[in-house]
Design a protein around this motif. Sequence first.
Motif, short mmCIF file in Angstrom:
data_model
loop_
_atom_site.label_atom_id
_atom_site.label_comp_id
_atom_site.label_asym_id
_atom_site.label_seq_id
_atom_site.Cartn_x
_atom_site.Cartn_y
_atom_site.Cartn_z
N ARG A 1 0.84 -1.19 0.00
CA ARG A 1 0.00 0.00 0.00
C ARG A 1 0.88 1.24 0.00
NH1 ARG A 1 -3.94 -1.49 4.94
NH2 ARG A 1 -1.94 -2.16 5.78
N ASN A 2 0.33 2.32 -0.51
CA ASN A 2 1.13 3.55 -0.59
C ASN A 2 0.32 4.74 -0.07
OD1 ASN A 2 -0.56 4.43 -2.72
ND2 ASN A 2 0.63 3.19 -4.15
N LEU A 3 0.86 5.92 -0.30
CA LEU A 3 0.27 7.12 0.26
C LEU A 3 -1.16 7.37 -0.21
CD1 LEU A 3 1.46 8.97 2.32
CD2 LEU A 3 2.46 10.35 0.51
N SER A 4 -1.50 6.87 -1.39
CA SER A 4 -2.88 7.07 -1.87
C SER A 4 -3.89 6.38 -0.95
CB SER A 4 -3.04 6.55 -3.30
OG SER A 4 -2.91 5.15 -3.34
N HIS A 5 -3.49 5.24 -0.34
CA HIS A 5 -4.38 4.53 0.59
C HIS A 5 -4.56 5.31 1.89
CE1 HIS A 5 -2.82 1.31 -2.06
NE2 HIS A 5 -4.09 0.91 -2.02
N VAL A 6 -3.53 6.10 2.24
CA VAL A 6 -3.65 6.94 3.44
C VAL A 6 -4.59 8.11 3.14
CG1 VAL A 6 -2.37 8.42 5.05
CG2 VAL A 6 -1.34 6.30 4.23
N LEU A 7 -4.39 8.71 1.97
CA LEU A 7 -5.21 9.87 1.60
C LEU A 7 -6.68 9.49 1.43
CD1 LEU A 7 -2.78 11.59 -0.93
CD2 LEU A 7 -3.28 12.30 1.40
N ASP B 1 0.75 2.11 8.91
CA ASP B 1 0.47 0.83 8.26
C ASP B 1 1.21 0.65 6.95
OD1 ASP B 1 -1.36 0.49 10.30
OD2 ASP B 1 -3.04 1.28 9.11
N ILE B 2 1.55 1.75 6.28
CA ILE B 2 2.14 1.61 4.94
C ILE B 2 3.65 1.73 4.93
CG2 ILE B 2 0.02 2.54 3.89
CD1 ILE B 2 1.91 5.04 3.12
N LEU B 3 4.25 2.09 6.09
CA LEU B 3 5.71 2.26 6.13
C LEU B 3 6.40 0.95 5.73
CD1 LEU B 3 6.32 4.29 9.43
CD2 LEU B 3 6.03 5.15 7.10
N PRO C 1 6.03 4.99 1.01
CA PRO C 1 5.98 4.79 -0.44
C PRO C 1 5.04 5.80 -1.10
CG PRO C 1 5.35 2.79 0.75
CD PRO C 1 5.34 3.91 1.72
N ALA C 2 5.49 6.32 -2.24
CA ALA C 2 4.68 7.28 -2.97
C ALA C 2 3.58 6.54 -3.73
CB ALA C 2 5.57 8.03 -3.94
N THR C 3 2.66 7.30 -4.29
CA THR C 3 1.63 6.68 -5.12
C THR C 3 2.25 6.44 -6.47
OG1 THR C 3 0.89 8.84 -5.84
CG2 THR C 3 -0.28 7.90 -4.00
N SER C 4 2.35 5.18 -6.86
CA SER C 4 2.89 4.92 -8.19
C SER C 4 1.71 4.95 -9.13
CB SER C 4 3.59 3.56 -8.24
OG SER C 4 2.77 2.60 -7.62
N GLU D 1 -6.98 16.82 0.34
CA GLU D 1 -6.00 15.73 0.37
C GLU D 1 -4.71 16.19 1.04
OE1 GLU D 1 -6.84 12.82 -3.39
OE2 GLU D 1 -6.24 14.87 -3.86
N HIS D 2 -4.33 17.44 0.80
CA HIS D 2 -3.16 17.98 1.50
C HIS D 2 -3.39 17.94 3.01
CE1 HIS D 2 -1.54 20.24 -2.17
NE2 HIS D 2 -0.70 19.30 -1.84
N ALA D 3 -4.59 18.34 3.41
CA ALA D 3 -4.95 18.32 4.83
C ALA D 3 -4.85 16.89 5.36
CB ALA D 3 -6.36 18.87 5.03
N GLY D 4 -5.27 15.93 4.54
CA GLY D 4 -5.19 14.52 4.94
C GLY D 4 -3.75 14.06 5.10
N LEU D 5 -2.89 14.55 4.24
CA LEU D 5 -1.47 14.20 4.31
C LEU D 5 -0.86 14.75 5.60
CD1 LEU D 5 1.09 13.11 2.80
CD2 LEU D 5 1.37 15.41 1.90
#
Length: 293
Positions: free
Chosen positions: A76-82, A90-92, A103-106, A118-122
């Motif tokens: 999983r990557n940052l898109s799953h966090v956002l 969980d994604i580290l 991990p970045a969103t590929s 989404e920035h606020a979510g980050l």
Amino acid sequence: MHNHELTYDQASGLRRMKQQMVKVIAVTGGKGGVGKTNVTLNLAMAMAQMGKKVLVLDADLGLANCDVMLGLRVERNLSHVLSGEAELDDILVTGPFGIKIVPATSGTQSMTELSPAEHAGLIRAFSELKTAFDVLLVDTAAGISDMVLSFSRASQDVLVVVCDEPSSITDAYALMKILSREHAVQKFKIVANMVRSLREGQELFAKLSRVTDRFLDVTLELVATIPFDENVRKAARKQKAFVDAFPKTPASLAVKTLATRAVQWPVPPSASGHLEFFLEQLVHAQTEARGLA
């Protein structure tokens, strides 16, 4: 609630967080090809070998470089966090010597296209991070985007990776010009990468200094000269970092020297030494970039 109010709420909420002293270093460069991600990952590992807990944020979201370069499996990557499907913890992904990578969103969406929500979510994801660490290394995207500027402005130290090519020097100058004139970043730590000798590194730094001294109100410091080293390419083919694959090779020794210096750079005792200050700066830089502040 408007998007910028949401972002502001995130920022004010961060002030109530448990304060965490973290050294935040942005690794930047102009366009790609200067070895920025390679410097970031190897520096992270060299610091980890010194007993530091290091987190690497791959902010070049369109490319997802860090995990690919190390051959790490990413579920999983940052898109799953956002999207709210996972928390940052969980994604580290754990890399060599215990470094942690976000991990970045590929995919197609880049960091610059995130909505204010989404920035606020980050920001919220980082503020809720339970894993403690000493150093946050931000591998910024190539080029000059709002996100590169935001991360660089919010960091305590900005490393600019340059190599001895006219386009690299021009790009580095352009980046420093914007950061100094529009974002009040006055100090830059220069890494001369892939140079043939220490003297070539010093000459490259002198070239850059001549231009900045003439046109910009900034202070440059040459913090590392990393030699051109065939083992860097050999390590990449093995999907390993060179400090891991070839610990005694000249490039590795140069990065270890940089790591020894970097861990001694002071973390400001004021608010700016805290993770939440970094996040608030990030929010502020983003809202300003969007004309909301």
